[in-house]
Design an enzyme around this catalytic site. Structure first.
Site, mmCIF file in Angstrom:
data_model
loop_
_atom_site.group_PDB
_atom_site.id
_atom_site.type_symbol
_atom_site.label_atom_id
_atom_site.label_comp_id
_atom_site.label_asym_id
_atom_site.label_seq_id
_atom_site.Cartn_x
_atom_site.Cartn_y
_atom_site.Cartn_z
ATOM 1 N N GLY B 41 37.913 42.905 41.764
ATOM 2 C CA GLY B 41 38.571 44.211 41.791
ATOM 3 C C GLY B 41 37.707 45.212 42.512
ATOM 4 O O GLY B 41 36.941 44.842 43.409
ATOM 5 N N SER B 42 37.822 46.454 42.123
ATOM 6 C CA SER B 42 37.093 47.500 42.845
ATOM 7 C C SER B 42 35.629 47.515 42.430
ATOM 8 O O SER B 42 35.272 47.216 41.287
ATOM 9 C CB SER B 42 37.715 48.869 42.583
ATOM 10 O OG SER B 42 37.363 49.315 41.287
ATOM 11 N N GLU B 62 33.338 40.307 42.277
ATOM 12 C CA GLU B 62 33.826 40.145 43.632
ATOM 13 C C GLU B 62 34.638 41.366 44.006
ATOM 14 O O GLU B 62 35.729 41.587 43.463
ATOM 15 C CB GLU B 62 34.634 38.846 43.729
ATOM 16 C CG GLU B 62 34.679 38.305 45.133
ATOM 17 C CD GLU B 62 36.087 38.258 45.673
ATOM 18 O OE1 GLU B 62 36.731 37.213 45.559
ATOM 19 O OE2 GLU B 62 36.551 39.306 46.193
ATOM 20 N N CYS B 96 39.678 41.210 50.441
ATOM 21 C CA CYS B 96 38.303 41.708 50.361
ATOM 22 C C CYS B 96 37.557 41.525 51.675
ATOM 23 O O CYS B 96 36.585 42.234 51.940
ATOM 24 C CB CYS B 96 37.560 41.022 49.222
ATOM 25 S SG CYS B 96 37.833 39.253 49.170
ATOM 26 N N GLU B 191 36.327 51.161 52.236
ATOM 27 C CA GLU B 191 37.258 50.052 52.386
ATOM 28 C C GLU B 191 38.672 50.603 52.508
ATOM 29 O O GLU B 191 39.154 51.298 51.615
ATOM 30 C CB GLU B 191 37.150 49.141 51.166
ATOM 31 C CG GLU B 191 37.956 47.873 51.291
ATOM 32 C CD GLU B 191 37.765 46.923 50.119
ATOM 33 O OE1 GLU B 191 37.255 47.374 49.071
ATOM 34 O OE2 GLU B 191 38.135 45.747 50.250
#
Lengths: 77, 292
Positions: B41-42, B62, B96, B191
């Protein structure tokens, strides 16, 4: 009484389904059950059984591949 | 869960728990009985949860990044551009390791920007349930607004909008190519998690690498070149846990190590690596006269 979480398709906000939100007692129940299994080695699944379960799960997923892919695309965008 | 039960997994071995809010989710993962947290996730939520884990609880994180791609002056553009376009726009840039920043030698930057824009514009954007759709929606309507705001911020600060730059619908955003956004814009520093690719020209490869490395992320990166020494130089100096040569940063197969480093993550994913991460080794020492 737990609340329901509505799952909506990112594309058009159509309702895909609804699931129960976990309450604090659901969280406690899950942690307690998992921990009790972990702590009781006599309940641990033998390696062969775990392998069989994973292989069987893979077969089931393969047999429902299209429906699962569709569901994932609907829910996830 | 139903499939696991059908496959013979007894009750309690895999459970799904859906807390409705972050507070309850935090209580779940920070409980003393939790041995391992695996989080995708974030970065913000991931590092926060890790900071609150109970002593003894291990974790794998991750998150994401702003994956850089280097396009050298000698890159095979016919081969590279479709790969870069896929890496940038598939899943509407919401992976990602989606391609986000493409650093091109100035001899090819205009060509790359134009052709990426064309390829992006030709993709079908819309309903993910249709086989003809190439790019689906963003995960929420508010993300569309955020991406649009970042694109226009970049344009206002001097980026050239080559393609896209607007909503297709409440849920979908057009595949967008920005040329030379300033390094301190949101699209270059954070991002994007949207179908936006920044194409940036460079004269000197090491300057491009330094700019690329000036973010706290480290995940997968890529270089397109025909020169072995250029590939090795990028491998050595570009921040990343994996450097793809002549493939985009999105590349992944199940068996390979897949990991974020620095703020992008902790631990290594991929089947054998995750199994390794989740286990702890237990040593046994035998002392016996019979062993003398």
């Amino acid at each position: 009484m737990s609340q329901r979480i509505e799952v909506r398709a990112p594309y058009d906000r159509a309702v895909v389904g609804a699931v129960d939100a976990a309450t604090a007692s659901d969280v406690e129940r899950a942690l307690s059950a998992a921990y009790a299994l972990f702590r009781d080695r006599s309940q641990w699944l033998p390696k062969q059984q775990r392998i069989a379960i994973l292989l069987r799960a893979a077969e089931i997923v393969a047999s429902r591949r299209d429906a699962i892919a569709r569901q994932a695309a609907h829910e996830g965008g | 869960m139903h499939i696991f039960a059908e496959a013979g997994l007894p009750d309690g071995w895999a459970q799904m728990v859906l807390p409705a809010d972050l507070e309850l989710a935090t209580r779940l993962v920070t409980d003393a009985r939790v041995g391992f947290l695996s989080f995708i996730g974030s970065s913000k939520v991931g590092w926060m949860l890790r900071s609150k884990l109970h002593p003894g609880t291990r974790c794998a994180l991750e998150h994401g990044g702003a994956a850089p791609v280097i396009v050298s002056h000698d890159a095979d553009l016919e081969m590279a551009l479709p790969r870069i376009a896929r890496g940038a726009f598939f899943h509407a840039g919401q992976a990602c390791v989606s391609v986000q920043r493409v650093f091109c030698h100035n001899s090819v930057v205009a060509d790359v920007a134009t052709r990426l824009a064309d390829m992006g514009s030709q993709m079908n954007i819309g309903n993910p349930l249709l086989m003809t759709t190439d790019v689906g929606p963003l995960i929420g309507h508010s993300e569309v607004g955020r991406v649009d705001q970042w694109v226009h911020e970049a344009a206002q600060q001097g980026a050239e909008l080559i393609s896209g730059g607007r909503k297709r619908s409440e849920s979908c955003y057009e595949n967008t190519v920005l040329l030379n956004p300033p390094v301190d814009t949101s699209v270059m520093r954070n991002e994007v998690f949207g179908p936006v690719v920044c194409v940036c020209g460079y004269d000197d490869l090491d300057t491009a690498i330094a700019i690329s490395n000036d973010l706290p992320f480290s995940f997968q990166a890529a270089v397109f070149t025909r020169d072995i020494d250029t590939a090795m130089h990028c491998y050595r100096h570009l921040d990343g846990t994996a450097i793809m040569v002549n493939e985009n940063s999105l590349f992944r197969i199940d068996g390979m190590p897949f990991a974020g480093a620095r703020t992008s993550g902790l631990g290594v994913g991929g089947i054998p690596y995750t199994m390794q991460d989740m286990q702890t080794e237990k040593m046994m020492v035998w002392r016996s006269d019979a062993l003398n």
